[in-house]
Design an enzyme around this catalytic site. Structure first.
Site, mmCIF file in Angstrom:
data_model
loop_
_atom_site.group_PDB
_atom_site.id
_atom_site.type_symbol
_atom_site.label_atom_id
_atom_site.label_comp_id
_atom_site.label_asym_id
_atom_site.label_seq_id
_atom_site.Cartn_x
_atom_site.Cartn_y
_atom_site.Cartn_z
ATOM 1 N N ASP A 36 0.902 -1.106 0.045
ATOM 2 C CA ASP A 36 -0.144 0.182 -0.195
ATOM 3 C C ASP A 36 0.678 1.304 0.067
ATOM 4 O O ASP A 36 1.997 1.465 0.381
ATOM 5 C CB ASP A 36 -0.890 0.040 1.157
ATOM 6 C CG ASP A 36 -1.921 0.988 0.985
ATOM 7 O OD1 ASP A 36 -3.279 0.221 0.915
ATOM 8 O OD2 ASP A 36 -2.120 2.091 1.067
ATOM 9 N N ASP A 57 4.183 2.039 -4.510
ATOM 10 C CA ASP A 57 3.161 2.289 -5.417
ATOM 11 C C ASP A 57 3.455 1.532 -6.673
ATOM 12 O O ASP A 57 4.291 0.950 -6.991
ATOM 13 C CB ASP A 57 3.761 3.862 -6.142
ATOM 14 C CG ASP A 57 2.790 4.592 -6.979
ATOM 15 O OD1 ASP A 57 1.921 3.616 -7.741
ATOM 16 O OD2 ASP A 57 2.887 5.834 -7.195
ATOM 17 N N SER A 146 -14.887 -3.048 -11.754
ATOM 18 C CA SER A 146 -16.002 -2.272 -11.217
ATOM 19 C C SER A 146 -17.237 -2.340 -12.003
ATOM 20 O O SER A 146 -16.646 -2.650 -13.180
ATOM 21 C CB SER A 146 -15.533 -0.805 -10.865
ATOM 22 O OG SER A 146 -16.907 -0.135 -10.870
ATOM 23 N N TYR A 159 -12.798 6.817 -14.773
ATOM 24 C CA TYR A 159 -12.703 5.769 -14.080
ATOM 25 C C TYR A 159 -13.347 4.531 -14.899
ATOM 26 O O TYR A 159 -12.858 3.169 -14.708
ATOM 27 C CB TYR A 159 -13.584 5.919 -12.889
ATOM 28 C CG TYR A 159 -13.692 4.880 -11.751
ATOM 29 C CD1 TYR A 159 -12.790 4.665 -10.818
ATOM 30 C CD2 TYR A 159 -14.845 4.013 -11.657
ATOM 31 C CE1 TYR A 159 -12.584 3.328 -9.845
ATOM 32 C CE2 TYR A 159 -15.014 3.102 -10.597
ATOM 33 C CZ TYR A 159 -13.979 2.835 -10.030
ATOM 34 O OH TYR A 159 -13.861 1.875 -9.064
ATOM 35 N N PHE A 192 -19.833 -0.907 -2.748
ATOM 36 C CA PHE A 192 -19.288 -1.465 -1.444
ATOM 37 C C PHE A 192 -19.066 -0.672 -0.337
ATOM 38 O O PHE A 192 -18.728 0.617 -0.591
ATOM 39 C CB PHE A 192 -18.268 -2.391 -1.584
ATOM 40 C CG PHE A 192 -18.303 -3.754 -2.069
ATOM 41 C CD1 PHE A 192 -18.255 -4.788 -1.447
ATOM 42 C CD2 PHE A 192 -18.906 -3.882 -3.493
ATOM 43 C CE1 PHE A 192 -18.481 -6.063 -1.783
ATOM 44 C CE2 PHE A 192 -19.256 -5.539 -3.696
ATOM 45 C CZ PHE A 192 -19.046 -6.548 -2.901
#
Length: 253
Positions: A36, A57, A146, A159, A192
């Site tokens: 992370d 990263d 997604s 996105y 979520f």
């Protein structure tokens, strides 16, 4: 593939879907490397689960190589890579202030799509060096897309493009890596209860949940983690994109 004893990397493992996945894999006996950008969050989760924190990263080759170097030496070698790291910056193509800054679009694509590809390519290299298990298996990669990949809403062009790219990579990546005994699958979650949404008033959360056919609530990150578990353990799931969304089909707004 057996999770117990395997070495795993979970990107974005310091919060949200990644954290839930890291915790489940650790409970099932994996040596989990929590990757992370937020080193403090990665350290907190890693300490809780007895894992390894890796600050880095996903778009940085050096950071990624460091994570894979650690994971390759744990357990019986890196067998599991779950890519959950991503950002959700919104912005209209043409808004009141003019066209979207190209840098904003590039940033979303770089983190979500290029970052996923970077981890996938280096993870495949690492896994290919593993000895074969049953069914000549060497590893499994699970990417996170997604439902916006299919029904991107107004303001989600960047996105949706990034997640659509992840969806499109699933099959060609699975076909290409099959010769190494590496499976590639994608989970496409709906709405979520991540830290971002958890900060909303309960009324707003309930309103979002009411739009979902069944169950009419926000998804629990533990349910995402359980879907990842299924994909890892079921050796016949390959090149697949699994919607995990309670049956929702997003409206334009």
């Amino acid at each position: 593939m057996k999770i117990e004893g395997s070495s795993a990397i979970v990107t974005g493992g310091g919060s949200g879907l990644g954290e839930a996945t890291a915790r489940l894999l650790a409970r099932l006996g994996a040596v989990v490397h929590v990757f992370d950008r937020n080193g403090e969050a990665a350290g907190r989760v890693a300490q809780d689960i007895g894992g390894v924190a890796v600050t880095g990263d996903v778009t940085d080759e050096g950071d990624a190589a460091k994570a894979f170097g650690l994971a390759a030496k744990a357990g019986d070698g890196l067998r599991i890579l779950v890519n959950c790291a991503g950002i959700g910056t919104a912005g209209r193509i043409l808004g009141k202030e003019g066209p979207m800054p190209l840098a904003d679009f590039e940033r979303v694509i770089r983190v979500n799509l290029i970052g996923t590809f970077n981890m996938m390519r280096l993870g495949a290299e690492c896994m290919a060096a593993n000895p074969e298990l049953d069914d000549k298996a060497r590893g499994v990669i699970v990417n996170t897309a997604s439902v916006a990949a299919f029904e991107g809403q107004v303001g989600q062009a960047a996105y949706a493009a990034s997640k659509g790219g992840i969806v499109s990579m699933a099959l060609p990546a699975a076909r290409e890596l099959a010769r190494f005994g590496i499976r590639v699958n994608t989970v496409a979650p709906g709405i979520f209860l991540t830290p971002l949404l958890a900060g909303l008033p309960q009324e707003a959360q309930d309103s979002l949940g009411a739009a979902i056919p069944y169950p009419a609530r926000l998804g629990d990150p533990a349910e995402f983690a359980d879907a990842v578990r299924f994909v890892i353990e079921n050796q016949y799931v390959n090149g697949e994109v699994i919607r995990l969304d309670g049956g929702i089909r997003m409206q334009p707004r």
